[in-house]
Write a protein that holds these residues in place. Structure first.
Motif, PDB file in Angstrom:
ATOM      1  N   LYS B  70      53.496  -6.220  20.795  1.00  0.00           N
ATOM      2  CA  LYS B  70      53.395  -4.888  21.409  1.00  0.00           C
ATOM      3  C   LYS B  70      53.407  -3.811  20.329  1.00  0.00           C
ATOM      4  O   LYS B  70      52.734  -2.797  20.445  1.00  0.00           O
ATOM      5  CB  LYS B  70      54.556  -4.677  22.382  1.00  0.00           C
ATOM      6  CG  LYS B  70      54.308  -5.319  23.733  1.00  0.00           C
ATOM      7  CD  LYS B  70      55.377  -4.909  24.714  1.00  0.00           C
ATOM      8  CE  LYS B  70      54.777  -4.769  26.118  1.00  0.00           C
ATOM      9  NZ  LYS B  70      55.772  -4.375  27.113  1.00  0.00           N
ATOM     10  N   LYS B  71      54.183  -4.054  19.282  1.00  0.00           N
ATOM     11  CA  LYS B  71      54.254  -3.097  18.174  1.00  0.00           C
ATOM     12  C   LYS B  71      52.883  -2.879  17.556  1.00  0.00           C
ATOM     13  O   LYS B  71      52.484  -1.758  17.251  1.00  0.00           O
ATOM     14  CB  LYS B  71      55.185  -3.640  17.083  1.00  0.00           C
ATOM     15  CG  LYS B  71      56.516  -2.983  17.075  1.00  0.00           C
ATOM     16  CD  LYS B  71      57.298  -3.416  15.850  1.00  0.00           C
ATOM     17  CE  LYS B  71      58.703  -2.877  16.021  1.00  0.00           C
ATOM     18  NZ  LYS B  71      59.688  -3.535  15.244  1.00  0.00           N
ATOM     19  N   VAL B  74      50.638  -0.604  19.607  1.00  0.00           N
ATOM     20  CA  VAL B  74      50.929   0.821  19.415  1.00  0.00           C
ATOM     21  C   VAL B  74      50.400   1.282  18.056  1.00  0.00           C
ATOM     22  O   VAL B  74      49.743   2.319  17.939  1.00  0.00           O
ATOM     23  CB  VAL B  74      52.452   1.089  19.502  1.00  0.00           C
ATOM     24  CG1 VAL B  74      52.749   2.558  19.276  1.00  0.00           C
ATOM     25  CG2 VAL B  74      52.991   0.654  20.856  1.00  0.00           C
ATOM     26  N   LYS B  75      50.667   0.468  17.051  1.00  0.00           N
ATOM     27  CA  LYS B  75      50.266   0.844  15.692  1.00  0.00           C
ATOM     28  C   LYS B  75      48.756   1.057  15.604  1.00  0.00           C
ATOM     29  O   LYS B  75      48.280   2.039  15.024  1.00  0.00           O
ATOM     30  CB  LYS B  75      50.712  -0.249  14.705  1.00  0.00           C
ATOM     31  CG  LYS B  75      50.883   0.253  13.286  1.00  0.00           C
ATOM     32  CD  LYS B  75      51.157  -0.896  12.340  1.00  0.00           C
ATOM     33  CE  LYS B  75      52.638  -1.008  12.013  1.00  0.00           C
ATOM     34  NZ  LYS B  75      52.914  -2.102  11.066  1.00  0.00           N
ATOM     35  N   TYR B 205      55.283   7.390  16.465  1.00  0.00           N
ATOM     36  CA  TYR B 205      55.003   5.948  16.531  1.00  0.00           C
ATOM     37  C   TYR B 205      56.268   5.158  16.880  1.00  0.00           C
ATOM     38  O   TYR B 205      56.245   4.258  17.731  1.00  0.00           O
ATOM     39  CB  TYR B 205      54.400   5.472  15.198  1.00  0.00           C
ATOM     40  CG  TYR B 205      54.497   3.990  14.967  1.00  0.00           C
ATOM     41  CD1 TYR B 205      53.741   3.095  15.732  1.00  0.00           C
ATOM     42  CD2 TYR B 205      55.365   3.470  14.000  1.00  0.00           C
ATOM     43  CE1 TYR B 205      53.848   1.731  15.535  1.00  0.00           C
ATOM     44  CE2 TYR B 205      55.471   2.113  13.802  1.00  0.00           C
ATOM     45  CZ  TYR B 205      54.716   1.245  14.569  1.00  0.00           C
ATOM     46  OH  TYR B 205      54.826  -0.104  14.376  1.00  0.00           O
ATOM     47  N   HIS B 206      57.365   5.513  16.230  1.00  0.00           N
ATOM     48  CA  HIS B 206      58.604   4.764  16.479  1.00  0.00           C
ATOM     49  C   HIS B 206      59.121   4.968  17.900  1.00  0.00           C
ATOM     50  O   HIS B 206      59.557   4.022  18.555  1.00  0.00           O
ATOM     51  CB  HIS B 206      59.670   5.131  15.445  1.00  0.00           C
ATOM     52  CG  HIS B 206      59.425   4.459  14.134  1.00  0.00           C
ATOM     53  ND1 HIS B 206      59.610   3.115  13.939  1.00  0.00           N
ATOM     54  CD2 HIS B 206      58.941   4.937  12.961  1.00  0.00           C
ATOM     55  CE1 HIS B 206      59.273   2.786  12.707  1.00  0.00           C
ATOM     56  NE2 HIS B 206      58.862   3.885  12.083  1.00  0.00           N
ATOM     57  N   ASN B 209      56.876   3.079  20.279  1.00  0.00           N
ATOM     58  CA  ASN B 209      57.182   1.651  20.224  1.00  0.00           C
ATOM     59  C   ASN B 209      58.291   1.273  21.174  1.00  0.00           C
ATOM     60  O   ASN B 209      58.196   0.301  21.914  1.00  0.00           O
ATOM     61  CB  ASN B 209      57.683   1.326  18.812  1.00  0.00           C
ATOM     62  CG  ASN B 209      56.743   0.392  18.138  1.00  0.00           C
ATOM     63  OD1 ASN B 209      55.975  -0.289  18.802  1.00  0.00           O
ATOM     64  ND2 ASN B 209      56.788   0.369  16.838  1.00  0.00           N
ATOM     65  N   LYS B 210      59.369   2.046  21.111  1.00  0.00           N
ATOM     66  CA  LYS B 210      60.532   1.766  21.971  1.00  0.00           C
ATOM     67  C   LYS B 210      60.133   1.885  23.435  1.00  0.00           C
ATOM     68  O   LYS B 210      60.552   1.097  24.274  1.00  0.00           O
ATOM     69  CB  LYS B 210      61.647   2.767  21.659  1.00  0.00           C
ATOM     70  CG  LYS B 210      62.338   2.451  20.345  1.00  0.00           C
ATOM     71  CD  LYS B 210      63.821   2.820  20.423  1.00  0.00           C
ATOM     72  CE  LYS B 210      64.521   2.477  19.122  1.00  0.00           C
ATOM     73  NZ  LYS B 210      64.361   3.545  18.111  1.00  0.00           N
ATOM     74  N   GLU B 213      57.761  -0.976  24.622  1.00  0.00           N
ATOM     75  CA  GLU B 213      58.481  -2.241  24.764  1.00  0.00           C
ATOM     76  C   GLU B 213      58.897  -2.454  26.228  1.00  0.00           C
ATOM     77  O   GLU B 213      58.928  -3.578  26.722  1.00  0.00           O
ATOM     78  CB  GLU B 213      59.713  -2.193  23.846  1.00  0.00           C
ATOM     79  CG  GLU B 213      60.263  -3.530  23.430  1.00  0.00           C
ATOM     80  CD  GLU B 213      59.218  -4.418  22.780  1.00  0.00           C
ATOM     81  OE1 GLU B 213      59.088  -5.550  23.264  1.00  0.00           O
ATOM     82  OE2 GLU B 213      58.515  -4.000  21.827  1.00  0.00           O
TER      83      GLU B 213
END
Lengths: 284, 217
Positions: B70-71, B74-75, B205-206, B209-210, B213
């Motif tokens: 999943k990360k 997003v990236k 981005y961070h 990500n959360k 998830e």
């Protein structure tokens, strides 16, 4: 060896719940996953592909935990959704060129072989493919990246009888060598009578039974009797229907007593499904 | 991650969005225009169309079935946004250079396309990214509200900056007056802008990500 092992899956939604779903699929076999619309087939399949978060439970593929080894396991999973389309305006060639980069064991020769076998033209756009062709394209992709387990959500729904029969033949061919295992969901029970080795039946988020096909059917008996006999057996029946000749009901084989003087027969999968859903509605 | 980026660029993003920077960039040739709009066109046109495309092509489920985390999803999406933003800004900068050469004696009411002005553009896009990326990845398909909020914030920044440029003598001098010819000052504003852009996008981005998830597909 187990290709797929599902243990105690639980997932709660606002209006629906998967309750303690457990079943397993032996390597090299075909398992039919049946249930009415909304019974939880797609939710279970989505959890096998790690698309949804489970409240609890464990999924193991070839003995390895899905959560911990998601990336490696996805390399050996092939999947197809019968009713969802992606990038329908793109050509097969474009889509394949993008997808093949993700797989370490992509086999171009195998891919070309399957294109030929399934009569797929690389220059066609996805939107131009018939429903059956789309499923075949998904299969060609899965088989070319070396998928060892195919997770297919309603691959046969929307197919005409000829295309369905062809697809089922392909499934049987694939598992012949014992390397590939297939789990496919369907509500068309005749598909399973043709090609499934195992049947798992889900109803209202719960697994009712998961067994070898013959055993599965043998668990139940369809009984016929006159109306006045109904009160004798009513409590033992899973569900029943009455008509002017009497009643017909489904019963667990263990509950059936031959001394009742009722006619009994082996039910087919469709009858099992219908009576179970009838039971559901009686209890609501 | 590289395969995913290729997938985005080759399959998901329509080729028109690579051409757009050259079309919208040409607006830099309008003498003395409100040049913030040139980069803002990316947020007006490209963002909603591109993300509408993802939605209509069922990109979320398609991508999730590939062997990727999943990360990485997003990236790759954030990377595509950044690549297109950079393309828009860099192409506009080139047109801006031509604009300055074409109209050497222009009296600018709005900001002149100096390096410092481009630094402000980076800040504007930093604000856009922080809001858009964070809001979008709450569902990974609803882009309407995210676009609206992020565009509104970017517009407020651009409007505020232009207003200061007219009302405030220091800002006016820095970007339109004598400061405009001071390469060191201009470069400094640009570098600061790029730094803010990088930091805010990484933060976005961070957080995304959360949030992603928790998204169910």
């Amino acid at each position: 060896m187990l290709a797929l092992e599902i243990k105690h899956l639980n997932k709660e939604y606002e209006h629906f719940r998967l309750k303690d779903v457990s079943f397993q699929l032996e390597k090299g076999y075909i398992m039919g996953f049946i249930g009415a619309n909304g019974a939880g087939k797609t939710t279970t399949i989505k959890s096998i592909l790690n698309l949804i978060r489970l409240d609890s439970g464990e999924i193991r593929i070839f003995g390895r935990d899905l959560k911990q080894h998601e990336l490696e396991l996805k390399q050996v999973i092939g999947s197809a959704f019968g009713d969802i389309d992606f990038y329908t305006r793109s050509r097969i060639r474009t889509l394949t060129n993008v997808i093949k980069r993700f797989y370490h064991h992509w086999d171009e020769d195998a891919y070309n072989k399957y294109l030929k076998k399934f009569n797929l033209n690389e220059n066609k756009k996805i939107a131009e493919l018939s429903t059956g062709m789309k499923v075949k394209y998904s299969l060609a992709l899965a088989l070319s990246h070396g998928a060892k387990i195919l997770i297919l959500d309603e691959p046969t729904s929307g197919l005409d009888p000829v295309a369905r029969d062809q697809l089922l033949d392909i499934f049987q061919e694939l598992v012949q060598d014992g390397e590939i295992s297939i789990l496919f969901s369907t509500h068309i029970t005749s598909d399973l009578e043709k090609c499934a080795d195992y049947i798992t039946y889900i109803d209202n988020g719960q697994i009712i039974n998961s067994a070898v096909k013959e055993e599965f059917i043998d668990t139940y008996r369809l009984v016929n009797g006159k109306e006045e006999q109904l009160h004798l057996v009513q409590d033992k029946l899973i569900a029943y229907k009455t008509n002017s000749f009497g009643f017909t009901g489904l019963i667990h084989t263990v509950d059936f007593d031959p001394s009742w003087d009722l006619r009994s027969a082996l039910p087919n999968l469709e009858e099992i499904m219908i009576y179970f859903s009838k039971k559901e509605s009686l209890h609501v | 991650m590289y395969s995913l980026l290729i997938k985005e660029l080759k399959l998901s993003v329509s080729p028109i969005f690579y051409v757009m920077p050259f079309l919208t960039g040409a607006l830099m040739l309008i003498p003395g225009w409100l040049y913030f709009l040139v980069v803002l066109y990316f947020t007006f046109i490209t963002v909603p169309n591109m993300f509408g495309g993802y939605k209509s092509q069922n990109d979320l489920i398609f991508t999730s079935m590939l062997p990727v985390t999943k990360k990485e999803i997003v990236k790759a999406k954030v990377a595509v946004i950044v690549i297109l933003e950079l393309l828009h800004i860099v192409v506009a900068m080139i047109y801006g250079l031509i604009s300055i050469l074409l109209y050497p004696n222009m009296d600018y009411l709005f900001f002149k396309p100096t390096l410092g002005f481009w630094g402000l553009n980076f800040v504007m896009m930093a604000i856009f990214n922080l809001i858009f990326i964070v809001m979008y990845f709450k569902t990974a398909y609803k882009y309407g509200a995210a676009t609206f909020a992020a565009v509104a914030a970017a517009l407020l920044f651009a409007g505020g900056a232009e207003w200061l440029g007219i009302q405030n003598s220091f800002v006016s001098d820095l970007l339109k007056g004598t400061g405009a010819d001071n390469i060191a000052v201009q470069l400094l504003i640009l570098i600061m802008g790029v730094a803010i852009f990088a930091i805010m996008t990484i933060i976005a981005y961070h957080i995304a990500n959360k949030r992603f998830e928790k998204v169910e597909i």
